[in-house]
Structures are given as structure tokens and as C-alpha cells.
Design a protein around this motif. Structure first.
Motif: not given
Length: 350
Positions: A169-170, A224-227, A230-232
Motif C-alpha cells: 500500500a502507498d 513513498t513506498t509505491v515510488q 515501482d523503481l525496483v
């Protein structure tokens, strides 16, 4: 004349039987009013939102063997499940101390245990890192009869997006157990060198893709965790061989995400460093015959505990130590999958 009565606000409907958002799980977050819903969630082998299911409770009780009039210490109080089980066994005449570094969860757990009837005469809680356990010795009469350390991150922390512990979750890219102290994971990625990031991914999570991940993540401003997730994912898409089936890519990428978040969490909380300090301080904090049980969830943690206990047995500090780690039973692993990776080791002070 104006009407000061606020307009009626309709309660948000419970979004189905399996709501996805943490905030939507208001029934799980209110166990007093919705006990039946909590029971359903637990029967599915899941941990209700805002709660934590203690692991290896029976095994820990057998190892620590708390007795009336004894003094015990839980250095990782968390949700308080282990302490709640240990406390009745030291009464009458005994008491428990609880430590936790989390300024958000500690007051909630203290209030929960107080509501169960454990007042300040039998339970004392302290907001501090467990590396500082020696500071409690004067209050404990010079030593503890038993000490428990559960090194896992509590479900309340993992499941709450605002704490930033999960990529599911973000939330803010934080990962600190104490968000008021130290450097967040977001700040770490901005300041760490590429070589240091590669090393911490390897040392903290045995990450086989540490080199490309360090190159992609170092110096990035990720809030953020989502950023970060997404990069991973994009890094792994560029790294995997094109011939790898899509389903296999998804599975492997999920493992990389888990290891990356784990490595960063361990780093920002200096988890290995504080564990080493705890292990060095433990013998002086235990009375003769005192028992210690440590529940770990990471191979790096387990190696440290194993080595410290074996060294203590060889030099006469410990009378007996666990020959092998204990694991959660099959029934517990089925009922609570988060117990699968747990390893429990114990030692008895000479």
C-alpha cells in the motif's frame, strides 16, 4: 439565528467481506464491537488489522517457566501478547517490565494491558530501545529471572500504510520503528553511497541483485513506498532475461521487493547493531539460573544469537543453551503464516 448542529455524516459502509484498504477495515480495528469479525479473519489464517498474533507462545512459556514472585522483562513489548500470557504466572509477588522503542504503539499496548487489570505495581513499561535493558536493573532489584526478545516487526506496523513498512500500500517511505529518531529510508537513499547501498542489500537481505538495485536506487528522491516499489520493478524488468516467463518474473520481483524493504528497514533501525548490544548485555542482567528466549525472523539475527549463546556456554556464562532452534508447530504455521520463518533459541544463566 443559525443552526449550530453539524450535519449528519453517514458512516462509511464496510466494503465487502474482504476490504483491501487499511482504513476500510474498521470492524477489525474495533475488536470490542466486532469480535465475531475478528474471529473470522483469524480463522482464515490472517492477522486482523491493527492487531498482532504472538508466535510460539506455548514454547516460550515452557522455556521461560515463569514462577510466582519472579521478575521478568519483555524487551520487545509490541502488542503485548507474550507479556499478557507471562504476567499471570509471576503473580502473586512478581512483576514484569516491558520495553518498546515505538512511540505510537507503546501507549496503546500499555493502555490495553492496564484495562486487563495489570496496574503499575505489576507491570512497568518503558519507551526505549532494548539495547538499553541494563538501565532497568535498579528497578528490577539487580537482575531478571527471565527475559524475552521477539525480534520481528509487529503486524500493527507492517499493515498500517502510514508507517511505510510495506510495498503493498502507498505510504511514506520511512521504515523506522521510532519515526521521531534517526534517518528515514527516503533520506538514506539520498545520502548513501552506491557501494554502501550494495553492501547493505547484500548483508541485510542476501540480495543477489544488489549491484543493479544499488545503481538504480542510490541518490533517488523517493518519498513513498509505491515510488520505491515501482523503481525496483522497473529495474528488475530491465535486469531479467527476456526468456523468463512472465509469471516467474512476478514471483521473483516480489521476493526482491521483500528483500529490499527488509534491508532498508534493518539499516535505518540499526537492527543488527542493537541486537549485538543486547546479546552482550544480557548475561549481566540475568540472575543465576535466569532464562532468556529470543525469537528471530532473519538468518543474520539467528546467527548472532546462536554465536552469542554458544560462546557463553563455552566460557561458562550460560549453563545450557538451545542445541537447535525451535520452530512454530505445523498447526501454528497453518493458522498464522507469519510464524513460518520464526526461530526460537534459549539459554540459561550459570
Amino acid at each position: 439565528m443559525t443552526d449550530a448542529t453539524p450535519p449528519h455524516k453517514r458512516r462509511v459502509r464496510y466494503s465487502g467481506t474482504h476490504p483491501r484498504q487499511f482504513e476500510d477495515k474498521y470492524k477489525e480495528l474495533d475488536p470490542v464491537r466486532h469480535a465475531a469479525e475478528i474471529d473470522k479473519v483469524m480463522q482464515r489464517g490472517q492477522t486482523p488489522a491493527g492487531m498482532h498474533r504472538s508466535i510460539c507462545v506455548d514454547e516460550i512459556l515452557a522455556i521461560l517457566n515463569p514462577q510466582p514472585d519472579e521478575t521478568g522483562l519483555d524487551v520487545t513489548l509490541g502488542f503485548g501478547g507474550h507479556t499478557q500470557t507471562l504476567l499471570p504466572r509471576v503473580l502473586p509477588g512478581g512483576r514484569m517490565f516491558g520495553m518498546d522503542v515505538d512511540p505510537i504503539e507503546l501507549p496503546r499496548t500499555t493502555a490495553r494491558l492496564r484495562a486487563l487489570g495489570f496496574d503499575e505495581a505489576v507491570l512497568t513499561t518503558h519507551r526505549s530501545n532494548f539495547s538499553e535493558l541494563a538501565t532497568l536493573l535498579p528497578q528490577a532489584g539487580g537482575g531478571f529471572d527471565f527475559v524475552l526478545a521477539d525480534l520481528g516487526v509487529s503486524s500493527m506496523q507492517i499493515d498500517n500504510p502510514s508507517r511505510g513498512f510495506s510495498f503493498r500500500a502507498d505510504g511514506p517511505l520511512d521504515l523506522r520503528l521510532d519515526p521521531t529518531s534517526g534517518q528515514s529510508a527516503s533520506e538514506l537513499l539520498l545520502t548513501v553511497t552506491r557501494h554502501a547501498l550494495r553492501d547493505l542489500l547484500t548483508d541485510n537481505a542476501d540480495e543477489p541483485f544488489a549491484v543493479p538495485l544499488a545503481a538504480a536506487l542510490q541518490g533517488q528522491y523517493l518519498q513513498t513506498t509505491v515510488q520505491l516499489a515501482d523503481l525496483v520493478r522497473s529495474t528488475m524488468d530491465a535486469t531479467y532475461k527476456r526468456s523468463m516467463p512472465a509469471e516467474e518474473r512476478l514471483t521473483e520481483t516480489k521476493k526482491v521487493l521483500q528483500r529490499t524493504f527488509q534491508a532498508l528497514r534493518i539499516e535505518v533501525n540499526d537492527e543488527f547493531g542493537v541486537l549485538d548490544t543486547l546479546l552482550a548485555a544480557l548475561p549481566a542482567c540475568l540472575r543465576p539460573g535466569g532464562r532468556v528466549a529470543i525469537l528471530s525472523f532473519h538468518s543474520g539475527e539467528d546467527r548472532r544469537v546462536k554465536k552469542a549463546f554458544q560462546t557463553g556456554e563455552r566460557n561458562g556464562t550460560y549453563l545450557r543453551v538451545a542445541p537447535d532452534p525451535l520452530r512454530a508447530s505445523f498447526e501454528e504455521r497453518r493458522a498464522n503464516p507469519r510464524s513460518t520463518s520464526a526461530k526460537l533459541r534459549w539459554a540459561v544463566r550459570a
